[in-house]
Design a protein around this motif. Structure first.
Motif, mmCIF file in Angstrom:
data_model
loop_
_atom_site.group_PDB
_atom_site.id
_atom_site.type_symbol
_atom_site.label_atom_id
_atom_site.label_comp_id
_atom_site.label_asym_id
_atom_site.label_seq_id
_atom_site.Cartn_x
_atom_site.Cartn_y
_atom_site.Cartn_z
ATOM 1 N N HIS A 111 0.834 -1.205 0.000
ATOM 2 C CA HIS A 111 0.000 0.000 0.000
ATOM 3 C C HIS A 111 0.869 1.257 0.000
ATOM 4 O O HIS A 111 0.639 2.183 -0.781
ATOM 5 N N ILE A 112 1.883 1.266 0.867
ATOM 6 C CA ILE A 112 2.779 2.438 0.928
ATOM 7 C C ILE A 112 3.502 2.618 -0.400
ATOM 8 O O ILE A 112 3.649 3.736 -0.895
ATOM 9 N N GLY A 113 3.933 1.502 -0.982
ATOM 10 C CA GLY A 113 4.665 1.580 -2.247
ATOM 11 C C GLY A 113 3.807 2.128 -3.375
ATOM 12 O O GLY A 113 4.237 3.008 -4.120
ATOM 13 N N PHE A 114 2.580 1.621 -3.481
ATOM 14 C CA PHE A 114 1.675 2.132 -4.522
ATOM 15 C C PHE A 114 1.369 3.603 -4.289
ATOM 16 O O PHE A 114 1.295 4.409 -5.233
ATOM 17 N N LYS A 129 -8.196 14.856 -10.441
ATOM 18 C CA LYS A 129 -9.262 13.847 -10.404
ATOM 19 C C LYS A 129 -8.692 12.438 -10.571
ATOM 20 O O LYS A 129 -9.104 11.508 -9.881
ATOM 21 N N PHE A 130 -7.735 12.323 -11.491
ATOM 22 C CA PHE A 130 -7.142 11.006 -11.715
ATOM 23 C C PHE A 130 -6.408 10.534 -10.470
ATOM 24 O O PHE A 130 -6.441 9.354 -10.114
ATOM 25 N N ARG A 131 -5.733 11.469 -9.807
ATOM 26 C CA ARG A 131 -5.016 11.103 -8.579
ATOM 27 C C ARG A 131 -5.985 10.632 -7.509
ATOM 28 O O ARG A 131 -5.744 9.610 -6.854
ATOM 29 N N LEU A 137 -9.031 3.840 -5.674
ATOM 30 C CA LEU A 137 -8.868 2.499 -6.240
ATOM 31 C C LEU A 137 -7.871 1.697 -5.411
ATOM 32 O O LEU A 137 -8.076 0.509 -5.120
ATOM 33 N N LEU A 138 -6.771 2.364 -5.012
ATOM 34 C CA LEU A 138 -5.760 1.695 -4.199
ATOM 35 C C LEU A 138 -6.346 1.263 -2.864
ATOM 36 O O LEU A 138 -6.121 0.131 -2.404
ATOM 37 N N THR A 144 -9.586 -5.322 -0.444
ATOM 38 C CA THR A 144 -9.927 -6.643 -0.986
ATOM 39 C C THR A 144 -8.739 -7.591 -0.847
ATOM 40 O O THR A 144 -8.928 -8.788 -0.593
ATOM 41 N N THR A 145 -7.519 -7.065 -0.996
ATOM 42 C CA THR A 145 -6.333 -7.911 -0.842
ATOM 43 C C THR A 145 -6.208 -8.413 0.589
ATOM 44 O O THR A 145 -5.947 -9.602 0.827
#
Lengths: 169, 187
Positions: A111-114, A129-131, A137-138, A144-145
């Motif tokens: 999570h930190i890496g993404f 907005k994309f950010r 999403l992350l 879910t992971t």
């Protein structure tokens, strides 16, 4: 006075210096200076000014949870992952506590890496907005992971044991 | 001919030494111009109203600022290539974990079989070359990211931060990670 004197002499002496002459010199100097071709690989994006044009660029407020605490937490997770990536395979797996710690650290590390990648590549000033979409999403995928890994740990043989079996299949 | 040259020379001298005298003597207004009131040179002083938004001037100027060049102009060096690979391998590994775990969570609803028994069976059914290839593909990013991560932790302690050491440890990590990945793939 004779017209011949007027035409050439006056123009040279009285008229301001011919502008095209000065310009020419400048152009040749510039050409000589810029020997390489101009390569604009990434054109600048549309610009905007926050506040008035005399205001300095705003600096985001700092907070330890986004600075030093975050850094220390990140490093602690990394340091913890170093033995945990080798120990289960060396000592034999099927230890649910070790598996749980490994999975938690893996999820936190991922999570930190993404998050770091999103922060680096999608600045809010350019693609706000994309950010925001990426961040949500992350978060969803991290959730879910984590739940998926929990399910795998409780209903299956566990991550390290499964990996060992697949590897030696 | 000679008198013309003399006149030319004296005129030139006058022009150089006393240009104002030349102007008054030679550019005196003609009587017609005086009569018409055109003996005085006038310049229109007009100011165009600035209808442009002043805050847009800076925005336009910023478009002319130099733009950072792209990666292809830099010489490939172990420092930045290795650093890029660290992130790429990290994203690939974590992405695999995320996709697999999420798919495992969704598998009952989708009817997929991602439990360990079926994955082991699928792996066992592959020919040996495919097994080794698949294992290398999985192991190499892991070994590289893990070893380079230790290098990063050393840097965080302030060690090995000189250029020669960075080059040396960078290539060491490349060699060790390839060797250990091949070793893991052959288990």
């Amino acid at each position: 006075m004779a017209s011949f004197a007027r035409s050439s002499l006056l123009r040279q002496t009285l008229a301001p210096r011919a502008p095209f002459l000065q310009k020419n010199v400048g152009v040749s100097q510039v050409v000589a200076f810029h020997a390489s071709a101009k390569k604009q690989i990434l054109p600048p994006l549309p610009q905007s000014v926050q506040g008035t044009m005399n205001d300095p660029a705003p600096i985001p407020e700092t907070h330890p949870s986004e600075g030093s605490y975050h850094w220390s937490f990140e490093r602690l997770v990394c340091v913890g992952l170093v033995p945990l990536s080798f120990a289960p395979f060396a000592a034999g797996s099927l230890n649910p506590v070790m598996d749980a710690i490994l999975c938690s650290l893996l999820v936190a590390h991922s999570h930190i890496g993404f998050q770091a990648a999103i922060v680096d590549y999608f600045p809010p000033s350019r693609v706000p907005k994309f950010r925001a979409t990426c961040n949500w999403l992350l978060r969803a995928f991290t959730l879910t992971t984590a739940v998926g890994l929990y399910e795998f740990e409780t209903n299956d043989v566990g991550v390290t044991e499964a990996l060992r079996r697949i590897w030696t299949a | 001919m000679f008198s013309q040259k003399v006149a030319q020379q004296s005129l030139r001298r006058l022009a150089v030494q006393q240009p104002l005298a030349m102007r008054s003597s030679m550019m005196g207004a003609s009587p017609v111009a005086v009569a018409l009131g055109k003996n005085i040179q006038t310049r229109q002083v007009t100011s165009t109203p600035n209808t442009e938004d002043p805050s847009q001037i800076l925005v336009k100027q910023r478009l002319n600022r130099p733009v950072a060049p792209h990666l292809t102009i830099y010489k490939p060096q172990i420092g930045w290539i290795g650093s890029s690979l660290h992130r790429i391998t990290g994203v690939a590994l974590s992405g695999t974990l995320y996709i697999w775990a999420t798919a495992y969570l969704a598998s009952p609803a989708l009817g997929w079989h991602l439990e360990s028994a079926s994955m082991v069976a699928a792996m066992g059914a592959l020919p040996l070359a495919a097994k080794v290839l698949l294992k290398t593909t999985l192991a190499l990013p892991f070994t590289y990211h893990a070893m380079n991560g230790i290098r990063h932790l050393m840097w965080d302690l302030g060690r090995g931060l000189t250029n020669p050491v960075i080059i040396k440890t960078g290539w060491t990590v490349v060699g060790l990670s390839i060797a250990s990945a091949v070793g893991l793939a052959l288990i």
